[in-house]
Each structure stands twice: as C-alpha cells, then as structure tokens.
Design a protein around this motif. Structure first.
Motif, PDB file in Angstrom:
ATOM      1  N   MET A  53       0.843  -1.181   0.000  1.00  0.00           N
ATOM      2  CA  MET A  53       0.000   0.000   0.000  1.00  0.00           C
ATOM      3  C   MET A  53       0.886   1.241   0.000  1.00  0.00           C
ATOM      4  N   LYS A  54       0.362   2.285  -0.576  1.00  0.00           N
ATOM      5  CA  LYS A  54       1.080   3.555  -0.664  1.00  0.00           C
ATOM      6  C   LYS A  54       0.201   4.691  -0.153  1.00  0.00           C
ATOM      7  N   LYS A  55       0.819   5.632   0.523  1.00  0.00           N
ATOM      8  CA  LYS A  55       0.129   6.842   0.955  1.00  0.00           C
ATOM      9  C   LYS A  55       0.534   7.971   0.014  1.00  0.00           C
ATOM     10  N   ILE A  56      -0.451   8.660  -0.500  1.00  0.00           N
ATOM     11  CA  ILE A  56      -0.238   9.795  -1.386  1.00  0.00           C
ATOM     12  C   ILE A  56      -0.624  11.055  -0.625  1.00  0.00           C
ATOM     13  N   GLU A  57       0.290  12.016  -0.595  1.00  0.00           N
ATOM     14  CA  GLU A  57       0.007  13.333  -0.039  1.00  0.00           C
ATOM     15  C   GLU A  57       0.203  14.320  -1.185  1.00  0.00           C
ATOM     16  N   VAL A  89      -4.705   6.577   0.831  1.00  0.00           N
ATOM     17  CA  VAL A  89      -3.920   5.349   0.777  1.00  0.00           C
ATOM     18  C   VAL A  89      -4.515   4.481  -0.319  1.00  0.00           C
ATOM     19  N   VAL A  90      -3.649   3.997  -1.200  1.00  0.00           N
ATOM     20  CA  VAL A  90      -4.092   3.204  -2.340  1.00  0.00           C
ATOM     21  C   VAL A  90      -3.313   1.898  -2.408  1.00  0.00           C
ATOM     22  N   GLN A  91      -3.871   0.950  -3.150  1.00  0.00           N
ATOM     23  CA  GLN A  91      -3.153  -0.288  -3.420  1.00  0.00           C
ATOM     24  C   GLN A  91      -1.989   0.030  -4.357  1.00  0.00           C
ATOM     25  N   ASP A  92      -0.941  -0.764  -4.275  1.00  0.00           N
ATOM     26  CA  ASP A  92       0.245  -0.528  -5.108  1.00  0.00           C
ATOM     27  C   ASP A  92      -0.100  -0.450  -6.592  1.00  0.00           C
ATOM     28  N   ASN A  93      -1.032  -1.302  -7.035  1.00  0.00           N
ATOM     29  CA  ASN A  93      -1.356  -1.330  -8.469  1.00  0.00           C
ATOM     30  C   ASN A  93      -2.196  -0.125  -8.910  1.00  0.00           C
ATOM     31  N   GLN A  94      -2.708   0.666  -7.980  1.00  0.00           N
ATOM     32  CA  GLN A  94      -3.483   1.865  -8.310  1.00  0.00           C
ATOM     33  C   GLN A  94      -2.621   3.126  -8.351  1.00  0.00           C
ATOM     34  N   LEU A  95      -1.422   3.048  -7.808  1.00  0.00           N
ATOM     35  CA  LEU A  95      -0.604   4.232  -7.566  1.00  0.00           C
ATOM     36  C   LEU A  95      -0.379   5.082  -8.815  1.00  0.00           C
ATOM     37  N   GLU A  96       0.154   4.512  -9.862  1.00  0.00           N
ATOM     38  CA  GLU A  96       0.515   5.300 -11.040  1.00  0.00           C
ATOM     39  C   GLU A  96      -0.702   5.943 -11.703  1.00  0.00           C
ATOM     40  N   ASP A  97      -1.817   5.226 -11.720  1.00  0.00           N
ATOM     41  CA  ASP A  97      -3.040   5.779 -12.307  1.00  0.00           C
ATOM     42  C   ASP A  97      -3.529   6.984 -11.507  1.00  0.00           C
ATOM     43  N   ILE A 125       3.145   2.236   3.157  1.00  0.00           N
ATOM     44  CA  ILE A 125       2.303   1.965   4.326  1.00  0.00           C
ATOM     45  C   ILE A 125       2.434   0.479   4.623  1.00  0.00           C
ATOM     46  N   SER A 126       2.842   0.155   5.841  1.00  0.00           N
ATOM     47  CA  SER A 126       3.061  -1.253   6.174  1.00  0.00           C
ATOM     48  C   SER A 126       1.766  -1.973   6.538  1.00  0.00           C
ATOM     49  N   ASP A 127       0.774  -1.254   7.057  1.00  0.00           N
ATOM     50  CA  ASP A 127      -0.480  -1.904   7.421  1.00  0.00           C
ATOM     51  C   ASP A 127      -1.553  -0.850   7.605  1.00  0.00           C
ATOM     52  N   ALA A 128      -2.792  -1.271   7.568  1.00  0.00           N
ATOM     53  CA  ALA A 128      -3.950  -0.419   7.839  1.00  0.00           C
ATOM     54  C   ALA A 128      -4.976  -1.275   8.563  1.00  0.00           C
ATOM     55  N   ILE A 129      -5.724  -0.649   9.448  1.00  0.00           N
ATOM     56  CA  ILE A 129      -6.735  -1.373  10.222  1.00  0.00           C
ATOM     57  C   ILE A 129      -8.023  -0.570  10.212  1.00  0.00           C
ATOM     58  N   ARG A 130      -9.120  -1.234   9.840  1.00  0.00           N
ATOM     59  CA  ARG A 130     -10.441  -0.615   9.945  1.00  0.00           C
ATOM     60  C   ARG A 130     -10.919  -0.889  11.364  1.00  0.00           C
TER      61      ARG A 130
END
Length: 113
Positions: A1-5, A64-72, A96-101
């Motif tokens: 996962m990646k965080k975009i700011e 925060v997006v999935q790795d495969n969504q990042l470039e788009d 991002i190493s983890d996320a929790i709902r």
C-alpha cells in the motif's frame, strides 16, 4: 500500500475529487493548509511597512491506495492539478506497512477498500 500526499491549488480540488471518485477510491482526507515553495507570495503594506506574504493557501489531499493503483492515481492528479504555472503543487508518496479498519478489525488492503 502507498500513501499519497498531494498539495494542490484550492481551485483544483473539485476536479481532483471528481477524478478520484471516478477511480473508485473511497477514502481520502482533505485539509486546508498554508505553505511556501517556489511560488513566492506577494507584498502588502501593513501599518505603513512593506510585508512579504510568503505562505499561500493550498489544499492537502491524503489517501492510501493499493500498489497497483498508484501510477493511475498520480497521473490523474497531475493532469487535473497542472496549470503550467509555478505553484501547481507537489505529490509525496510513502510506503504503508499496514492499515486497520477499527469498526471491523479488517487489515491491509481489506481495510482501505
């Protein structure tokens, strides 16, 4: 996962929100911020003295997006935010190493869907 700011011009917010919605991204935070960079501000006269106003209003979008969504996502933000003038903004990307709902306890990708 990646965080975009993404730091953008305030007038570009609605266009970017629309394109992110079209990409089926369901979570983002938006904050009004003040910042400075290559886009210098302006000068004002305050009580007879010239004052540099260096901090300009910007919008900070965090998602925060999935790795495969990042470039788009990045491509679409850049297309909508770009005016060609100094002050269009910047995008920062972090791992991002983890996320929790909190409500369900879901983790990882399931927590951001």
């Amino acid at each position: 996962m990646k965080k975009i700011e993404a730091f953008i011009r305030p007038e570009k917010l609605e266009e970017i929100k629309d394109v992110l919605k079209a990409l089926n991204l369901n979570g983002m935070s938006i904050v009004q911020v003040m910042g400075c960079g290559n886009q210098s501000g302006w000068k004002e006269i305050v009580r007879g003295s010239e004052v540099d106003i260096n901090f300009l209003p910007k919008i900070k979008i965090e998602l925060v997006v999935q790795d495969n969504q990042l470039e788009d996502v990045i491509k679409n933000i850049c297309e909508k935010a770009k005016t060609g003038d100094v002050g269009d903004g910047k995008i920062f990307i972090s791992d991002i190493s983890d996320a929790i709902r909190i409500r369900t306890g879901e983790r990882g990708i399931d927590a951001i869907k």
